[in-house]
Design a protein around this motif. Structure first.
Motif, PDB file in Angstrom:
ATOM      1  N   LEU A 152      -8.844  -3.053   2.563  1.00 56.29           N
ATOM      2  CA  LEU A 152      -7.482  -2.888   3.349  1.00 56.29           C
ATOM      3  C   LEU A 152      -7.195  -3.627   4.385  1.00 56.29           C
TER       4      LEU A 152
ATOM      5  N   ILE B 213      -4.590   6.411   0.875  1.00 54.00           N
ATOM      6  CA  ILE B 213      -5.286   5.394   1.990  1.00 54.00           C
ATOM      7  C   ILE B 213      -6.660   5.557   1.804  1.00 54.00           C
TER       8      ILE B 213
ATOM      9  N   THR C 230      -1.486   1.832  -3.624  1.00 56.79           N
ATOM     10  CA  THR C 230      -2.831   2.601  -3.399  1.00 56.79           C
ATOM     11  C   THR C 230      -3.276   3.313  -4.572  1.00 56.79           C
TER      12      THR C 230
ATOM     13  N   ALA D  11       0.740  -1.137  -0.010  1.00 57.93           N
ATOM     14  CA  ALA D  11      -0.009   0.039  -0.040  1.00 57.93           C
ATOM     15  C   ALA D  11       0.723   1.260   0.171  1.00 57.93           C
TER      16      ALA D  11
END
Ligand SMILES: Cc1cc2nc3c(=O)[nH]c(=O)nc-3n(C[C@H](O)[C@H](O)[C@H](O)COP(=O)(O)OP(=O)(O)OC[C@H]3O[C@@H](n4cnc5c(N)ncnc54)[C@H](O)[C@@H]3O)c2cc1C
Length: 382
Positions: free
Chosen positions: A126, A116, A17, A12
């Motif tokens: 996530l 995020i 992302t 991430a």
């Protein structure tokens, strides 16, 4: 219909992302995992060039990035002399277009949080503190069909149309799909310190020469900056945090102008890091069937051009566009991905290395020519 309906994104960071945002916003079910328990907890600053800003705008986070960061559109060159003499103030190319600044500096944790949050809002799921234990691609799948079985570190399992390895320069995914290329040291190392911004710092200034190769800084907000010093690579891992700060401050003694305002503010040993520069270009193609590498997992450059993050975002943009606009993830899709990404990313890595190599060799290379070529390249849409 997109070429894939469910995707696992491993990592991430910027590439992961950005991919999760693009695919989830396009209606694809996305699981995004990261081995870290938090991806926005620590980090220095990042210099995001216009072509990276263009991708961030496309992801719908430009306003948040502008609010969190410090935009500027010129570069200063100073001498390593007692006055920190300003030698030149160069208008910086707006590689993302005339309606974006040339550069935004921002704290890495802030950028991570923005991306995020956007990925979650777009519908990505996530899971932090999670990695992949095994990847099990379907045997010899048709180019346009098949999938990948995945077992996660917590013992759970999943099955995906595509796995995106965006797990950075030490990518475990890269090894899992049998690619043995590893990042190589370039011979330079960098001290970076995150701290308060004095009023005298309103853009990046670089000082070449003195006891180090480069001393520079980048404002990352009204209140913050990061400052850096590039030297011959050394094993600084033996130093305590306090010793690391002391070593950086000792090197910084030689630099003046705004450095005289910065030095006294660098007091937090925990805010100083040391990293050796590395480079990597995984030969094309970056996929093995339905597992593909992007970002630093596929190509990593020393930060001499501050382009690594922008290139990671561009990989994500091109991959997302192809997956959403084509009906199957077949050989033609991967050939198109290679055609749009490989040469561009490799050229940036090679130029970043060349800039450092000229300094290591104490050779006067054609820096303006190289910079002009990269500016022209990255000004073109990815
Ligand atoms: C010293 C330095 C300074 C730099 N400065 C700049 C700059 O100013 N501007 C710029 O554009 N670029 C800069 N770069 C380059 C930039 O940081 C990278 O190119 C960019 O972060 C790459 O993004 P990424 O998403 O591919 O990888 P990363 O940002 O490294 O993200 C990878 C993610 O994967 C996760 N991960 C790792 N292993 C696993 C695993 N096994 N399972 C699950 N998750 C995993 C990690 O926790 C991380 O969150 C710099 C690089 C260095 C070394």
């Amino acid at each position: 219909m997109p070429a894939v309906s469910n995707v696992l994104v491993i990592g991430a960071g910027l590439a992961g992302t950005a991919t999760a945002i693009g695919l989830a916003a396009g209606g694809v079910a996305v699981d995004l995992i990261d081995v870290k328990p938090a991806v926005d907890a620590a980090g220095s600053g990042i210099t995001m060039q216009g072509n990276g800003l263009r991708e961030l705008r496309r992801l719908g986070v430009w306003e948040a990035v502008r609010a969190a960061g410090y935009p500027f559109s010129s570069l200063g060159l100073r001498a390593p002399d007692p006055a920190g003499t300003l030698l030149a103030e160069i208008p910086d190319a707006r590689t993302g277009g005339a309606d974006l600044p040339a550069t935004v500096g921002l704290p890495r944790p802030a950028l991570a949080r923005i991306l995020i949050d956007r990925a979650l809002a777009a519908g990505a799921r996530l899971r932090l503190g999670t990695s992949v234990s095994s990847l099990d691609p379907d045997p010899a799948p048709d180019p346009g069909s098949g999938g990948v079985g995945v077992v996660f570190s917590d013992g759970s399992a999943g099955r995906y149309d595509l796995v995106v390895g965006a797990d950075g320069v030490r990518s475990a995914t890269r090894k899992m799909i049998g690619i043995t290329d590893e990042p190589q040291p370039t011979g330079m190392g960098i001290f970076r310190a995150f701290g308060p911004r004095p009023a005298s710092v309103t853009r990046t200034d670089l000082i070449y020469g003195g006891p180090s190769y480069i001393a520079g800084y980048c404002p990352t907000g009204e209140a913050t900056l990061y400052a850096y010093i590039v030297e011959d690579a050394r094993d600084r891992s033996v130093l305590s945090q306090e010793q690391r700060l002391a070593a950086m401050l000792e090197l910084a003694e030689a630099y003046h102008g705004p450095w005289d305002d910065i030095r006294p503010t660098l007091t937090d040993p925990a805010a100083v890091s040391y990293t050796q520069f590395e480079q990597l270009v995984v030969p094309a193609p970056w996929n093995r069937g339905r597992v593909v590498l992007i970002g630093d997992a596929a190509h990593a450059c020393p930060p001499t051009l501050a382009q690594g993050g922008a290139q990671a975002l561009e990989d994500a943009a091109v991959l997302t566009e192809l997956l959403l606009s084509r009906p199957v993830a077949d050989d033609a899709l991967w050939a198109a991905f290679t055609a749009r990404r490989f040469d561009r990313a490799r050229t940036v890595v090679e130029a970043s290395c060349q800039l450092g190599q000229w300094q290591l060799d104490h050779q006067q290379g054609d820096v303006p020519g190289l910079l002009a070529a990269i500016t022209a390249l990255v000004s073109q849409p990815a």
